[in-house]
Design a protein around this motif. Structure first.
Motif, PDB file in Angstrom:
ATOM      1  N   LYS A 135       1.099  -1.102   0.053  1.00 40.83           N
ATOM      2  CA  LYS A 135       0.056   0.312   0.277  1.00 40.83           C
ATOM      3  C   LYS A 135       1.009   1.105   0.156  1.00 40.83           C
ATOM      4  O   LYS A 135       1.961   1.589   0.334  1.00 40.83           O
ATOM      5  CB  LYS A 135      -0.747  -0.414   1.506  1.00 40.83           C
ATOM      6  N   PHE A 136       0.131   2.523   0.050  1.00 43.03           N
ATOM      7  CA  PHE A 136       0.988   3.849  -0.749  1.00 43.03           C
ATOM      8  C   PHE A 136       1.595   3.999   0.537  1.00 43.03           C
ATOM      9  O   PHE A 136       2.694   4.505   1.504  1.00 43.03           O
ATOM     10  CB  PHE A 136       0.315   4.630  -0.908  1.00 43.03           C
ATOM     11  N   ALA A 137       0.559   3.943   1.999  1.00 39.20           N
ATOM     12  CA  ALA A 137       0.569   4.061   3.117  1.00 39.20           C
ATOM     13  C   ALA A 137       2.237   3.667   3.902  1.00 39.20           C
ATOM     14  O   ALA A 137       2.396   4.222   4.262  1.00 39.20           O
ATOM     15  CB  ALA A 137      -0.434   4.253   3.953  1.00 39.20           C
ATOM     16  N   GLU A 140       5.150   4.591   2.150  1.00 35.08           N
ATOM     17  CA  GLU A 140       5.134   6.493   1.809  1.00 35.08           C
ATOM     18  C   GLU A 140       6.170   6.472   3.513  1.00 35.08           C
ATOM     19  O   GLU A 140       7.079   6.958   4.192  1.00 35.08           O
ATOM     20  CB  GLU A 140       3.918   7.244   2.627  1.00 35.08           C
ATOM     21  N   GLU A 149      -0.796  16.365  -1.186  1.00 35.69           N
ATOM     22  CA  GLU A 149      -1.619  16.277  -1.678  1.00 35.69           C
ATOM     23  C   GLU A 149      -2.261  15.941  -2.860  1.00 35.69           C
ATOM     24  O   GLU A 149      -3.397  14.858  -3.101  1.00 35.69           O
ATOM     25  CB  GLU A 149      -3.199  16.933  -0.635  1.00 35.69           C
ATOM     26  N   LYS A 152      -0.785  12.473  -3.984  1.00 32.14           N
ATOM     27  CA  LYS A 152      -1.196  11.768  -2.824  1.00 32.14           C
ATOM     28  C   LYS A 152      -2.203  10.873  -3.461  1.00 32.14           C
ATOM     29  O   LYS A 152      -2.597   9.866  -3.675  1.00 32.14           O
ATOM     30  CB  LYS A 152      -0.944  12.016  -1.617  1.00 32.14           C
ATOM     31  N   ASP A 153      -3.301  11.934  -3.971  1.00 33.39           N
ATOM     32  CA  ASP A 153      -4.622  11.345  -4.556  1.00 33.39           C
ATOM     33  C   ASP A 153      -4.469  10.281  -5.896  1.00 33.39           C
ATOM     34  O   ASP A 153      -5.025   9.306  -5.965  1.00 33.39           O
ATOM     35  CB  ASP A 153      -5.740  12.970  -4.878  1.00 33.39           C
ATOM     36  N   GLU A 156      -2.119   7.257  -4.047  1.00 31.37           N
ATOM     37  CA  GLU A 156      -2.616   6.105  -3.013  1.00 31.37           C
ATOM     38  C   GLU A 156      -3.498   4.893  -3.504  1.00 31.37           C
ATOM     39  O   GLU A 156      -3.371   4.170  -2.321  1.00 31.37           O
ATOM     40  CB  GLU A 156      -3.818   6.840  -1.924  1.00 31.37           C
ATOM     41  N   ASP A 157      -4.355   4.860  -4.177  1.00 28.69           N
ATOM     42  CA  ASP A 157      -4.736   3.396  -4.898  1.00 28.69           C
ATOM     43  C   ASP A 157      -3.481   2.482  -5.723  1.00 28.69           C
ATOM     44  O   ASP A 157      -3.474   1.505  -5.820  1.00 28.69           O
ATOM     45  CB  ASP A 157      -5.559   3.687  -5.986  1.00 28.69           C
ATOM     46  N   THR A 158      -2.287   2.768  -6.018  1.00 36.01           N
ATOM     47  CA  THR A 158      -1.396   2.256  -6.395  1.00 36.01           C
ATOM     48  C   THR A 158      -1.417   0.826  -5.479  1.00 36.01           C
ATOM     49  O   THR A 158      -0.724   1.148  -4.226  1.00 36.01           O
ATOM     50  CB  THR A 158       0.370   3.121  -6.403  1.00 36.01           C
TER      51      THR A 158
END
Length: 174
Positions: A135-137, A140, A149, A152-153, A156-158
């Motif tokens: 997950k991106f998080a 990160e 942001e 990130k938007d 973030e679904d990568t």
């Protein structure tokens, strides 16, 4: 005493024969064009022995393009690969989006942990690094990567990232 010896040997002999036959059958599957299913390693297993897309010596396996990489992401997850493509977009000094360049742009986010990235949009590059299905998080946090942001938007679904050890610019866009 001899009867026990032969009784034990005769019980073992069929088992060994069956095991040898099964092994021979499995080895012939690729020749017949039948895919084999790899068994994932158990938790805590030595990951260096995992051969999913990597040579035994730890060399990176060359993947034709990003599309092929993404199509087989489970196979390459955690493996070192070399893949070429075009820089779709430079995100910041630490990351860019690599694409195949086909009709349907298959893209993967490339992270250069040390930063100081010198690629530009439309450069042709060859990247060697480790594929991470994450997950991106998680990426990160792990790489202390701070993005605005809007970016990130966008990413973030990568679900897969390529953590680069080395990026070569093969052709620069003028």
């Amino acid at each position: 005493m001899k009867k026990i010896f032969w009784k034990e040997r005769m019980g073992t002999l069929p088992k060994m024969t069956i095991a040898a036959m099964a092994s021979a059958a499995l080895m012939s599957l690729p020749a017949l064009g039948i895919a084999q299913t790899a068994v994932p390693p158990s938790p805590g297993a030595d990951q260096s022995s995992r051969m999913g897309g990597q040579q035994a010596s730890g060399q990176a396996q060359t993947v034709e393009d990003v599309k092929k990489l993404l199509k087989n992401i489970e196979r390459y997850d955690g493996q070192k690969v070399t893949v070429s493509g075009e820089v779709e977009e430079r995100i910041d000094k630490k990351a860019f989006i690599l694409e195949s360049g086909g009709i349907f742009n298959d893209e993967i986010v490339v992270i250069v942990p040390k930063g100081n990235l010198n690629v530009q949009e439309d450069d042709e590059v060859t990247v060697t690094g480790t594929v991470r299905s994450a997950k991106f998080a998680d990426i990160e946090n792990e790489y202390q990567w701070v993005v605005n942001e809007e970016i990130k938007d966008e990413i973030e679904d990568t679900k897969a990232f390529l953590i680069a050890d080395h990026v070569d610019i093969t052709e620069q866009d003028d």
